[in-house]
Structure formats: structure tokens, C-alpha cells
Design an enzyme around this catalytic site. Sequence first.
Site, PDB file in Angstrom:
ATOM      1  N   HIS A  49     102.857   1.448 -31.945  1.00  0.00           N
ATOM      2  CA  HIS A  49     103.179   0.027 -32.103  1.00  0.00           C
ATOM      3  C   HIS A  49     104.034  -0.479 -30.950  1.00  0.00           C
ATOM      4  O   HIS A  49     104.891  -1.336 -31.134  1.00  0.00           O
ATOM      5  CB  HIS A  49     103.843  -0.238 -33.471  1.00  0.00           C
ATOM      6  CG  HIS A  49     102.876  -0.103 -34.608  1.00  0.00           C
ATOM      7  ND1 HIS A  49     102.136  -1.157 -35.089  1.00  0.00           N
ATOM      8  CD2 HIS A  49     102.494   0.986 -35.319  1.00  0.00           C
ATOM      9  CE1 HIS A  49     101.351  -0.725 -36.076  1.00  0.00           C
ATOM     10  NE2 HIS A  49     101.549   0.573 -36.221  1.00  0.00           N
ATOM     11  N   ASP A  51     102.390  -1.255 -27.801  1.00  0.00           N
ATOM     12  CA  ASP A  51     101.613  -2.031 -26.809  1.00  0.00           C
ATOM     13  C   ASP A  51     101.889  -3.523 -26.924  1.00  0.00           C
ATOM     14  O   ASP A  51     102.124  -4.202 -25.923  1.00  0.00           O
ATOM     15  CB  ASP A  51     100.107  -1.703 -26.845  1.00  0.00           C
ATOM     16  CG  ASP A  51      99.434  -1.891 -28.191  1.00  0.00           C
ATOM     17  OD1 ASP A  51     100.122  -2.144 -29.196  1.00  0.00           O
ATOM     18  OD2 ASP A  51      98.185  -1.793 -28.220  1.00  0.00           O
ATOM     19  N   SER A  82      72.716  -1.899 -37.184  1.00  0.00           N
ATOM     20  CA  SER A  82      73.546  -0.692 -37.147  1.00  0.00           C
ATOM     21  C   SER A  82      72.952   0.363 -38.059  1.00  0.00           C
ATOM     22  O   SER A  82      72.375   0.036 -39.102  1.00  0.00           O
ATOM     23  CB  SER A  82      74.964  -1.047 -37.617  1.00  0.00           C
ATOM     24  OG  SER A  82      75.691   0.127 -37.899  1.00  0.00           O
ATOM     25  N   ALA A 143      89.746   4.475 -39.226  1.00  0.00           N
ATOM     26  CA  ALA A 143      90.562   5.686 -39.351  1.00  0.00           C
ATOM     27  C   ALA A 143      91.684   5.738 -38.322  1.00  0.00           C
ATOM     28  O   ALA A 143      92.392   6.727 -38.226  1.00  0.00           O
ATOM     29  CB  ALA A 143      89.675   6.913 -39.209  1.00  0.00           C
ATOM     30  N   GLY A 144      91.818   4.684 -37.510  1.00  0.00           N
ATOM     31  CA  GLY A 144      92.868   4.687 -36.487  1.00  0.00           C
ATOM     32  C   GLY A 144      92.414   5.331 -35.194  1.00  0.00           C
ATOM     33  O   GLY A 144      93.230   5.701 -34.349  1.00  0.00           O
ATOM     34  N   LEU A 145      91.090   5.491 -35.020  1.00  0.00           N
ATOM     35  CA  LEU A 145      90.563   6.093 -33.794  1.00  0.00           C
ATOM     36  C   LEU A 145      89.864   5.039 -32.941  1.00  0.00           C
ATOM     37  O   LEU A 145      89.076   5.340 -32.062  1.00  0.00           O
ATOM     38  CB  LEU A 145      89.604   7.236 -34.139  1.00  0.00           C
ATOM     39  CG  LEU A 145      90.259   8.354 -34.958  1.00  0.00           C
ATOM     40  CD1 LEU A 145      89.232   9.387 -35.401  1.00  0.00           C
ATOM     41  CD2 LEU A 145      91.376   9.028 -34.170  1.00  0.00           C
ATOM     42  N   SER A 148      86.828  -0.076 -33.204  1.00  0.00           N
ATOM     43  CA  SER A 148      86.594  -1.453 -32.753  1.00  0.00           C
ATOM     44  C   SER A 148      86.589  -1.547 -31.223  1.00  0.00           C
ATOM     45  O   SER A 148      85.704  -2.176 -30.645  1.00  0.00           O
ATOM     46  CB  SER A 148      87.608  -2.411 -33.369  1.00  0.00           C
ATOM     47  OG  SER A 148      88.909  -1.986 -33.104  1.00  0.00           O
ATOM     48  N   GLU A 180      88.262  -9.306 -29.456  1.00  0.00           N
ATOM     49  CA  GLU A 180      88.937  -8.831 -30.662  1.00  0.00           C
ATOM     50  C   GLU A 180      90.075  -9.782 -31.054  1.00  0.00           C
ATOM     51  O   GLU A 180      90.269 -10.088 -32.222  1.00  0.00           O
ATOM     52  CB  GLU A 180      89.450  -7.407 -30.463  1.00  0.00           C
ATOM     53  CG  GLU A 180      89.515  -6.678 -31.758  1.00  0.00           C
ATOM     54  CD  GLU A 180      89.729  -5.179 -31.641  1.00  0.00           C
ATOM     55  OE1 GLU A 180      90.195  -4.604 -32.615  1.00  0.00           O
ATOM     56  OE2 GLU A 180      89.433  -4.578 -30.587  1.00  0.00           O
ATOM     57  N   ASP A 192      94.010  -0.140 -26.859  1.00  0.00           N
ATOM     58  CA  ASP A 192      92.733   0.471 -27.238  1.00  0.00           C
ATOM     59  C   ASP A 192      91.617   0.241 -26.218  1.00  0.00           C
ATOM     60  O   ASP A 192      90.989   1.198 -25.771  1.00  0.00           O
ATOM     61  CB  ASP A 192      92.321   0.009 -28.640  1.00  0.00           C
ATOM     62  CG  ASP A 192      93.353   0.418 -29.683  1.00  0.00           C
ATOM     63  OD1 ASP A 192      94.209   1.266 -29.362  1.00  0.00           O
ATOM     64  OD2 ASP A 192      93.316  -0.106 -30.800  1.00  0.00           O
TER      65      ASP A 192
HETATM   66  C1  GLA Z   1      96.189  -0.497 -33.565  1.00  0.00           C
HETATM   67  C2  GLA Z   1      96.086  -1.579 -32.484  1.00  0.00           C
HETATM   68  C3  GLA Z   1      96.686  -1.082 -31.178  1.00  0.00           C
HETATM   69  C4  GLA Z   1      98.106  -0.553 -31.400  1.00  0.00           C
HETATM   70  C5  GLA Z   1      98.116   0.454 -32.546  1.00  0.00           C
HETATM   71  C6  GLA Z   1      99.515   0.916 -32.929  1.00  0.00           C
HETATM   72  O1  GLA Z   1      95.395   0.586 -33.246  1.00  0.00           O
HETATM   73  O2  GLA Z   1      94.737  -1.926 -32.273  1.00  0.00           O
HETATM   74  O3  GLA Z   1      96.675  -2.127 -30.229  1.00  0.00           O
HETATM   75  O4  GLA Z   1      98.996  -1.601 -31.633  1.00  0.00           O
HETATM   76  O5  GLA Z   1      97.536  -0.079 -33.711  1.00  0.00           O
HETATM   77  O6  GLA Z   1     100.102   1.660 -31.899  1.00  0.00           O
END
Ligand code: GLA
Length: 407
Positions: A49, A51, A82, A143-145, A148, A180, A192
Site C-alpha cells: 500500500h 504505491d 473469455s 487473489a492479489g496477483l 487486472s 483501470e 501493478d
Molecule cells: C492493489 C493495487 C496496487 C497496490 C496494492 C497494495 O494490488 O492494485 O496498486 O496498491 O493493492 O500494495
Amino acid sequence: MTGTDDVVGAKPLERELALHRAAFLARFGGAEAPSLFFSPGRVNLMGAHLDYNGGPVMPTAIDRGTFLAARPRADRSVRLASTLDGHALEFDLDRVPDTKRGAWSDYPVGVLRQMLELAELRGGTARLPGLELLFGGNLPVGAGLSSSASICVGTAFVLDRLWELSSERMELVQAALRAERGFVGVQCGIMDPFAVGLARPGELLWLDCRDTTWSWMPLDARVYSIAIADTLVRRELAQGAFNQRVAQCRAAFEALRRHQPDARCLRDVHMEVLDAHRDELEPVVARRAEHVIHEVARTFAARDALQRHDPQGLGVQMTRAHASLRDLFDVSVPELDLLVETAVDAPGVLGSRLTGAGFGGCTVILLRRGAEVELAERLERAFEPRFGKKPRVAVFAGDPGPREIAL
Ligand code: GLA
């Protein structure tokens, strides 16, 4: 992928793309084979968190991501589909949707709008053909990878190729980011799309989000592995909770900058300034600021450790970061906490923390090569009795970034 199956690695990309090509032909028909592309996801090791607070981050692209099969059309029709979701979309290049629908197609549509703007500057859009584009992939969504950014940068790359725009890599990254933020409406930071667009295998990206400068830092893949453990928890409201964290950090900065006029973003604010003026902030806002200020210091400490050839030092900072994400930033969940606590006690593990925005999703684990199977077994043994399911554990190799792949 269940349990430890994936610990040995993904199926070869060529095989997956050959299946994707077959799926394209089954979907759209015709005899001409589509062009095939791959765009990676990313995992972030440090700088959680940061960026959108102008801080430094340390992500790396991974060998899982988005498959794209694309074929130009003789007319101006655009067809998006898709293999992962039944929703499909068709429109004319002269009538591109200008509002989002709340579906996965918002991402490619947002990018397409950006690429049309680039095309406008390079000879106009009237000459551009329509296209058929099938998405798929082997990256867990939500999943945080960064599925998007993987889709967005990948779409920008494909359109650039099909429309022969010859854009710079950074133009594609910016198109993905604007799509985005603008079209989809997530107030995401720059990490990202940069991590996907600037990928180099075997290296971590060091990206300073205050001035958008970057470099790469080697991590010896012969000695160390990067694994993830997926809680399978997906929170519907995660986007809203993410945007709320962005707003809280902004509120902290607006209040504290009055006491430190040289600060350009929350990353610049000194801990002494927060300590001296904490009572002017809502308690929750002060805790968010405390996480950010300490995470900046931890991320620099992690870089110093890597530069001293001390990945153990990086691991220590990762585990500390998790505690702060749990206690100060409130983006962890019990499933993530258990995976981190279990991982850091396993042999060969250097450090672990949640990755991505949090609220579920995955932990990332830095470990010595050879320790992966034991780690996965320990995570399953601890997780299953408590949460009634197995976490998905996977080991990633690096990736060179978005590209066309000829079979
Ligand atoms: C998401 C956001 C990123 C970043 C992370 C946290 O993945 O897309 O820009 O802020 O959370 O580090």
C-alpha cells in the site's frame, strides 16, 4: 490445482496456449489461426500500500498470467470473450461502450478506448480493423496477483500489435493504468501495470512511485524460491475497502503536510511529525499513516539487505510488514495470518506476508529452494482443520513480460 500439485510448477505455457488456440477456433470459427500472446501477473514482496502514497515497491512478474488469442476482422466489429467467464461482448469500433458494465470486459474495453486515443495521434482510427479476442489464463482472479494489470497490459500489447501502432512500452503501461483508474474506477497505484510491463525474469523490480524511477535487483533463482499460498477467500467489497484505504491515506497527508510543507506525499512525512500531531487525526487515519511511514523504512531496509546479498534480511522485513498490515492497516484476515504464522516456522522460509491489497487472496513466501514441498504440507496441515479447505500453494518462476508466442 489443489494442495501441493502445483508446487512442482505450472503446465508448460506452450501446451496451455495450444489449448487456448483451439478454444478460440471453437468459439469464433474460421480457418485462420489467431495470434497468441501471454501477459504475466505479479507478486509484490515489499512496499504494501505504498504505491498510491508515493513510496517504493518491490514486485516481480510471475510465470502465471493471461492468455490472449487475437485475430483481426475484415469489418469494424470487436468481439470479446473469455474461457473463464460466460460473459461476452460485441460492439463496433465506431460505437465503443463508454460506461462500464461491472463485468471483466470493462478492463479490455477501457484499454481499447485508451489505445484508440493513441491511434488517433498516429494516423487516425478509421483504418483500424475490428477483431476477435479470447481471454483466458492460469492466474487466480481476485487473489492479489494482479489479474487486472495482467489483462490490461496484455490487451494494450495485443491491440498495439494488431493495429501496428508501434507504441513504447511505457505508453502501454500508461494506457493500462488509465483504463483501470478511469474506466473501471479503481483508485489503484502505479505498481501493478509497471510490474507487468517492466518484467524481467530472475529480478525484482525496484520502483519508486514518487518520481516513477525504477531499476532491477537480482534474486538468485538457483538458491531462492518465491511461493504463494492462496486462502481462496475473495471479498466482494474489496474494491470499496481499497478505495477507502486510499482516501484515509490522503486524509492523513492533507492533515500532516501543514506541519511539513516540503512533503509531496505521505511517503515523505516523518514519524516525528505524525507523533507530534497524531491527535489531529482520526485514530484510524493515524494508524494508516503509521503503517505507511514504517513500511517505507522497511522497504528501504529490504533493498539494503538484498544489496548486501542478504535475502534473509529481506525476509525479516516481509514478515514485519505483515504484522503492520494486520494491526495498523487492517487488510488481513485470519486465513492470511495463519498462513504467515505457519510459513515463518517452516524450515527454509525467510519471510512471508500477505500480497496485493489484502482482504483475502494470497500470502507470498520467500524460501530456499528445496523447501517447497515441506512448506506446502505444513500449510495444509495447519489450514485445513481450521478453515475446512486446503490452501492452494504454488511456486513461481519469473517472466520476461507481455509477448507474442509462436507455436
Ligand atoms: C492493489 C493495487 C496496487 C497496490 C496494492 C497494495 O494490488 O492494485 O496498486 O496498491 O493493492 O500494495
